[in-house]
Design an enzyme around this catalytic site. Structure first.
Site, PDB file in Angstrom:
ATOM      1  N   ASP A   1       0.970   4.110   1.485  1.00 41.55           N
ATOM      2  CA  ASP A   1       1.365   4.631   2.796  1.00 41.55           C
ATOM      3  C   ASP A   1       2.303   3.676   3.515  1.00 41.55           C
ATOM      4  O   ASP A   1       3.216   4.097   4.239  1.00 41.55           O
ATOM      5  CB  ASP A   1       0.131   4.885   3.665  1.00 41.55           C
ATOM      6  CG  ASP A   1      -0.778   5.953   3.082  1.00 41.55           C
ATOM      7  OD1 ASP A   1      -0.257   6.881   2.434  1.00 41.55           O
ATOM      8  OD2 ASP A   1      -2.003   5.856   3.262  1.00 41.55           O
ATOM      9  N   LYS A   2       2.105   2.386   3.312  1.00 36.05           N
ATOM     10  CA  LYS A   2       2.964   1.408   3.976  1.00 36.05           C
ATOM     11  C   LYS A   2       4.348   1.336   3.338  1.00 36.05           C
ATOM     12  O   LYS A   2       5.333   1.039   4.014  1.00 36.05           O
ATOM     13  CB  LYS A   2       2.293   0.028   3.964  1.00 36.05           C
ATOM     14  CG  LYS A   2       1.220  -0.111   5.024  1.00 36.05           C
ATOM     15  CD  LYS A   2       1.860  -0.099   6.382  1.00 36.05           C
ATOM     16  CE  LYS A   2       0.941   0.438   7.442  1.00 36.05           C
ATOM     17  NZ  LYS A   2       1.661   0.880   8.636  1.00 36.05           N
TER      18      LYS A   2
ATOM     19  N   ASP B   1       5.421   9.061  21.355  1.00 39.36           N
ATOM     20  CA  ASP B   1       4.376   8.604  20.429  1.00 39.36           C
ATOM     21  C   ASP B   1       4.546   7.122  20.143  1.00 39.36           C
ATOM     22  O   ASP B   1       3.558   6.382  20.016  1.00 39.36           O
ATOM     23  CB  ASP B   1       4.465   9.361  19.098  1.00 39.36           C
ATOM     24  CG  ASP B   1       3.732  10.687  19.124  1.00 39.36           C
ATOM     25  OD1 ASP B   1       2.891  10.876  20.012  1.00 39.36           O
ATOM     26  OD2 ASP B   1       4.020  11.526  18.255  1.00 39.36           O
TER      27      ASP B   1
ATOM     28  N   ARG C   1       0.057   7.579   7.866  1.00 43.81           N
ATOM     29  CA  ARG C   1      -1.366   7.787   7.570  1.00 43.81           C
ATOM     30  C   ARG C   1      -2.232   6.574   7.919  1.00 43.81           C
ATOM     31  O   ARG C   1      -3.436   6.618   7.719  1.00 43.81           O
ATOM     32  CB  ARG C   1      -1.552   8.138   6.088  1.00 43.81           C
ATOM     33  CG  ARG C   1      -1.243   9.578   5.795  1.00 43.81           C
ATOM     34  CD  ARG C   1      -1.947  10.075   4.561  1.00 43.81           C
ATOM     35  NE  ARG C   1      -1.573   9.353   3.358  1.00 43.81           N
ATOM     36  CZ  ARG C   1      -1.638   9.883   2.137  1.00 43.81           C
ATOM     37  NH1 ARG C   1      -2.041  11.139   1.989  1.00 43.81           N
ATOM     38  NH2 ARG C   1      -1.290   9.192   1.086  1.00 43.81           N
ATOM     39  N   LYS C   2      -1.634   5.506   8.414  1.00 43.58           N
ATOM     40  CA  LYS C   2      -2.413   4.300   8.717  1.00 43.58           C
ATOM     41  C   LYS C   2      -2.299   3.937  10.199  1.00 43.58           C
ATOM     42  O   LYS C   2      -2.030   2.814  10.572  1.00 43.58           O
ATOM     43  CB  LYS C   2      -1.938   3.142   7.827  1.00 43.58           C
ATOM     44  CG  LYS C   2      -2.347   3.314   6.370  1.00 43.58           C
ATOM     45  CD  LYS C   2      -3.855   3.197   6.211  1.00 43.58           C
ATOM     46  CE  LYS C   2      -4.329   3.456   4.782  1.00 43.58           C
ATOM     47  NZ  LYS C   2      -4.302   4.867   4.420  1.00 43.58           N
TER      48      LYS C   2
ATOM     49  N   GLU D   1      10.367  11.143   7.698  1.00 40.12           N
ATOM     50  CA  GLU D   1       9.111  11.090   6.952  1.00 40.12           C
ATOM     51  C   GLU D   1       9.399  10.792   5.488  1.00 40.12           C
ATOM     52  O   GLU D   1      10.396  11.272   4.932  1.00 40.12           O
ATOM     53  CB  GLU D   1       8.354  12.416   7.067  1.00 40.12           C
ATOM     54  CG  GLU D   1       8.133  12.915   8.477  1.00 40.12           C
ATOM     55  CD  GLU D   1       7.128  12.096   9.256  1.00 40.12           C
ATOM     56  OE1 GLU D   1       6.392  11.297   8.630  1.00 40.12           O
ATOM     57  OE2 GLU D   1       7.073  12.255  10.486  1.00 40.12           O
TER      58      GLU D   1
ATOM     59  N   GLU E   1      14.668  14.889  10.578  1.00 43.19           N
ATOM     60  CA  GLU E   1      15.816  15.283  11.379  1.00 43.19           C
ATOM     61  C   GLU E   1      16.533  14.062  11.938  1.00 43.19           C
ATOM     62  O   GLU E   1      15.897  13.067  12.286  1.00 43.19           O
ATOM     63  CB  GLU E   1      15.376  16.167  12.551  1.00 43.19           C
ATOM     64  CG  GLU E   1      14.647  17.429  12.149  1.00 43.19           C
ATOM     65  CD  GLU E   1      13.177  17.213  11.867  1.00 43.19           C
ATOM     66  OE1 GLU E   1      12.680  17.772  10.869  1.00 43.19           O
ATOM     67  OE2 GLU E   1      12.533  16.451  12.603  1.00 43.19           O
TER      68      GLU E   1
ATOM     69  N   LYS F   1      10.127   7.134  13.788  1.00 44.36           N
ATOM     70  CA  LYS F   1      10.460   7.818  15.038  1.00 44.36           C
ATOM     71  C   LYS F   1      11.307   6.923  15.933  1.00 44.36           C
ATOM     72  O   LYS F   1      10.954   5.761  16.181  1.00 44.36           O
ATOM     73  CB  LYS F   1       9.183   8.212  15.779  1.00 44.36           C
ATOM     74  CG  LYS F   1       8.332   9.225  15.036  1.00 44.36           C
ATOM     75  CD  LYS F   1       7.056   9.539  15.785  1.00 44.36           C
ATOM     76  CE  LYS F   1       6.203  10.543  15.010  1.00 44.36           C
ATOM     77  NZ  LYS F   1       4.918  10.807  15.689  1.00 44.36           N
TER      78      LYS F   1
ATOM     79  N   PHE G   1      -7.660  -4.044 -11.067  1.00 45.37           N
ATOM     80  CA  PHE G   1      -6.769  -3.351 -10.135  1.00 45.37           C
ATOM     81  C   PHE G   1      -5.338  -3.756 -10.501  1.00 45.37           C
ATOM     82  O   PHE G   1      -4.718  -4.560  -9.837  1.00 45.37           O
ATOM     83  CB  PHE G   1      -7.132  -3.743  -8.701  1.00 45.37           C
ATOM     84  CG  PHE G   1      -6.298  -3.098  -7.614  1.00 45.37           C
ATOM     85  CD1 PHE G   1      -5.391  -2.071  -7.879  1.00 45.37           C
ATOM     86  CD2 PHE G   1      -6.433  -3.521  -6.301  1.00 45.37           C
ATOM     87  CE1 PHE G   1      -4.637  -1.489  -6.869  1.00 45.37           C
ATOM     88  CE2 PHE G   1      -5.686  -2.945  -5.281  1.00 45.37           C
ATOM     89  CZ  PHE G   1      -4.786  -1.929  -5.559  1.00 45.37           C
TER      90      PHE G   1
ATOM     91  N   HIS H   1       0.856  -1.187   0.000  1.00 39.15           N
ATOM     92  CA  HIS H   1       0.000   0.000   0.000  1.00 39.15           C
ATOM     93  C   HIS H   1       0.893   1.239   0.000  1.00 39.15           C
ATOM     94  O   HIS H   1       1.938   1.253   0.652  1.00 39.15           O
ATOM     95  CB  HIS H   1      -0.909  -0.024   1.233  1.00 39.15           C
ATOM     96  CG  HIS H   1      -1.895   1.096   1.267  1.00 39.15           C
ATOM     97  ND1 HIS H   1      -1.553   2.374   1.665  1.00 39.15           N
ATOM     98  CD2 HIS H   1      -3.213   1.136   0.962  1.00 39.15           C
ATOM     99  CE1 HIS H   1      -2.611   3.155   1.596  1.00 39.15           C
ATOM    100  NE2 HIS H   1      -3.633   2.430   1.166  1.00 39.15           N
TER     101      HIS H   1
ATOM    102  N   LYS I   1      -5.757  -4.441   0.184  1.00 38.31           N
ATOM    103  CA  LYS I   1      -6.470  -4.041   1.393  1.00 38.31           C
ATOM    104  C   LYS I   1      -7.444  -5.146   1.767  1.00 38.31           C
ATOM    105  O   LYS I   1      -8.023  -5.802   0.891  1.00 38.31           O
ATOM    106  CB  LYS I   1      -7.250  -2.738   1.179  1.00 38.31           C
ATOM    107  CG  LYS I   1      -6.408  -1.548   0.786  1.00 38.31           C
ATOM    108  CD  LYS I   1      -7.245  -0.295   0.605  1.00 38.31           C
ATOM    109  CE  LYS I   1      -7.632   0.327   1.927  1.00 38.31           C
ATOM    110  NZ  LYS I   1      -8.275   1.660   1.751  1.00 38.31           N
TER     111      LYS I   1
ATOM    112  N   ASP J   1      -1.637   5.853  -6.314  1.00 37.87           N
ATOM    113  CA  ASP J   1      -2.080   6.791  -5.284  1.00 37.87           C
ATOM    114  C   ASP J   1      -0.857   7.188  -4.464  1.00 37.87           C
ATOM    115  O   ASP J   1      -0.042   6.333  -4.103  1.00 37.87           O
ATOM    116  CB  ASP J   1      -3.126   6.130  -4.383  1.00 37.87           C
ATOM    117  CG  ASP J   1      -3.795   7.091  -3.433  1.00 37.87           C
ATOM    118  OD1 ASP J   1      -3.598   8.306  -3.593  1.00 37.87           O
ATOM    119  OD2 ASP J   1      -4.516   6.631  -2.534  1.00 37.87           O
ATOM    120  N   ALA J   2      -0.711   8.449  -4.155  1.00 46.04           N
ATOM    121  CA  ALA J   2       0.454   8.902  -3.389  1.00 46.04           C
ATOM    122  C   ALA J   2       0.443   8.308  -1.984  1.00 46.04           C
ATOM    123  O   ALA J   2      -0.618   8.027  -1.412  1.00 46.04           O
ATOM    124  CB  ALA J   2       0.478  10.428  -3.309  1.00 46.04           C
TER     125      ALA J   2
ATOM    126  N   LYS K   1      10.885   9.273  21.216  1.00 42.58           N
ATOM    127  CA  LYS K   1       9.574   9.847  20.912  1.00 42.58           C
ATOM    128  C   LYS K   1       8.504   8.971  21.572  1.00 42.58           C
ATOM    129  O   LYS K   1       8.295   7.828  21.186  1.00 42.58           O
ATOM    130  CB  LYS K   1       9.329   9.901  19.405  1.00 42.58           C
ATOM    131  CG  LYS K   1       9.982  11.069  18.688  1.00 42.58           C
ATOM    132  CD  LYS K   1      11.450  10.910  18.519  1.00 42.58           C
ATOM    133  CE  LYS K   1      12.043  11.981  17.603  1.00 42.58           C
ATOM    134  NZ  LYS K   1      13.519  11.895  17.565  1.00 42.58           N
TER     135      LYS K   1
END
Length: 391
Positions: A19-20, A277, A250-251, A45, A58, A271, A236, A17, A172, A244-245, A275
């Site tokens: 994003d992945k 998060d 995002r997931k 990122e 960074e 990260k 597909f 995918h 998906k 798709d960008a 961090k």
């Protein structure tokens, strides 16, 4: 009062995918820096689109003069990720896509916040993090997300092994799971969209994937009433960043509990473990899982909160959703006694300063087996006895 009879849906996405792909590259960059410097601070990122990957963020190293030397490897790291995922499309190919590296030195102001004015290590940012566990699967994970992941992992295995070469990397899955008396008993619908490398109808794709889906799901869960939606829009063939960008982070619901539990808002991939998060979300899952494994509750949510530059959590919250054998306030006190929840304490307990993150980038950060080299250490249940004694 908690509902016992309902249908709940979660989705997963494959390693291909868009994003992945970005999560994978960001975590591979993180692993590369941690392999060279276990104290590296990384916030990476990635953005991907047709024939292009852009990497930014960074990096802070113990010896910052080595940063330029390490930067020379970033291009190959990204290409290796794309190659392993399986992209050799005309407009997204591991050999030919253009890679732009915009990584730079970490902000001195962020660095001072982590170090703290008194020299003690503070949290890398403010925020709230959640962990969750439930008895509904052996992995103590919610069934909809756990089995959505399992379907895509199985399809990736047969794709990469050459058993099903017609399948492409992008896919998906989505399961609507039926609950009775609070436990999963079946699926009302199965949704799967997968890239394919030859012209195929939806029915032909279903013929390929259905045996693997049935192999993964408990046998009694699929009935004559189960609805199947396999490639419901038809062809597909163009997948991944060409279709798709993609963007790192995002997931986040796919990464955690499929919506069955809260998410603090911060993404994980790219990260380093200063961090919170990332590290505190792993700690919260570790604690929630051990609470459930200790028999204190059938379901448990743990929330931790932090302020940038401050070492200790500002609050610890536990919710057993009406399933507890122990008062949630007692669980909160036991959690605080049983584990050092400062960023340094979390890293040392879970051994997070290792290059173990690339493998987390797809198919979920939770519900995985702990690995010998420290991967998925937060899935261990070795805190059970300590928690019991602390109650």
């Amino acid at each position: 009062m908690a509902r016992n009879n309902y249908t709940f849906t979660s989705e997963s996405v494959s390693e291909g995918h868009p994003d992945k792909v970005c999560d994978r590259i960001s975590d591979a960059v993180l692993d590369a820096f941690l392999a060279e410097d276990p104290l590296a601070r990384v916030a990476c990122e990635t953005f991907a689109t047709t024939n292009r990957v852009v990497i930014g963020g960074e990096v802070g190293l113990t010896d910052q003069e080595k940063l330029h030397e390490y930067m020379g490897h970033i291009d190959q790291i990204a290409r290796d990720c794309i190659k392993d995922i399986g992209y050799e499309q005309d407009k997204f190919h591991w050999q030919t896509c253009e890679i732009t590296n915009l990584l730079h030195e970490q902000s001195a102001h962020i660095a001072q916040g982590v170090t703290g004015e008194r020299g003690d290590e503070g949290a890398g940012d403010q925020g709230i993090m959640f962990g969750y566990a439930t008895t509904e699967t052996d992995a103590l994970m919610p069934a909809p997300i756990q089995f959505s992941h399992a379907i895509l992992r199985r399809l990736a295995e047969v794709r990469k092994s050459g058993v099903e070469p017609v399948l492409g990397p992008d896919a998906k899955s989505q399961l609507s799971v039926i609950y009775e008396n609070g436990m999963p008993v079946g699926v009302s619908s199965i949704v799967l969209s997968t890239q394919h490398l030859e012209e195929m109808t939806s029915d032909q794709v279903r013929e390929v994937v259905e045996p693997y889906i049935r192999e993964v799901l408990p046998e009694a869960w699929i009935t004559d009433k189960t609805e199947w939606h396999v490639n419901p829009t038809g062809s597909f063939m163009i997948g991944g960043p060409d279709g798709d960008a993609g963007l790192t982070g995002r997931k986040i619901i796919v990464d955690t509990y499929g919506g069955a539990a809260p998410h603090g808002g911060g993404a994980f991939s790219g990260k380093d473990p200063t961090k919170v998060d990332r590290s505190a979300a792993y700690a919260a899952r570790y604690l929630a899982k051990n609470v459930v494994a200790a028999g204190m509750a059938e379901r448990c949510t743990i929330q931790l909160s932090y302020a940038i530059g401050v070492a200790r959590p500002l609050s610890i919250y536990a919710d057993t959703h009406g399933t507890g054998e122990v008062d949630p306030a007692d669980i909160e006190r036991a959690v605080a006694k049983s584990m050092d929840l400062t960023p340094r304490g979390i890293r040392e307990k879970l051994q997070l300063n290792k290059p173990i993150y690339q493998r987390t980038a797809a198919y979920g950060h939770f519900g995985r087996e702990p690995e010998a080299d420290g991967g998925f250490s937060w899935e261990k249940t070795d805190l059970v006895d300590t928690l019991k004694k602390a109650v």
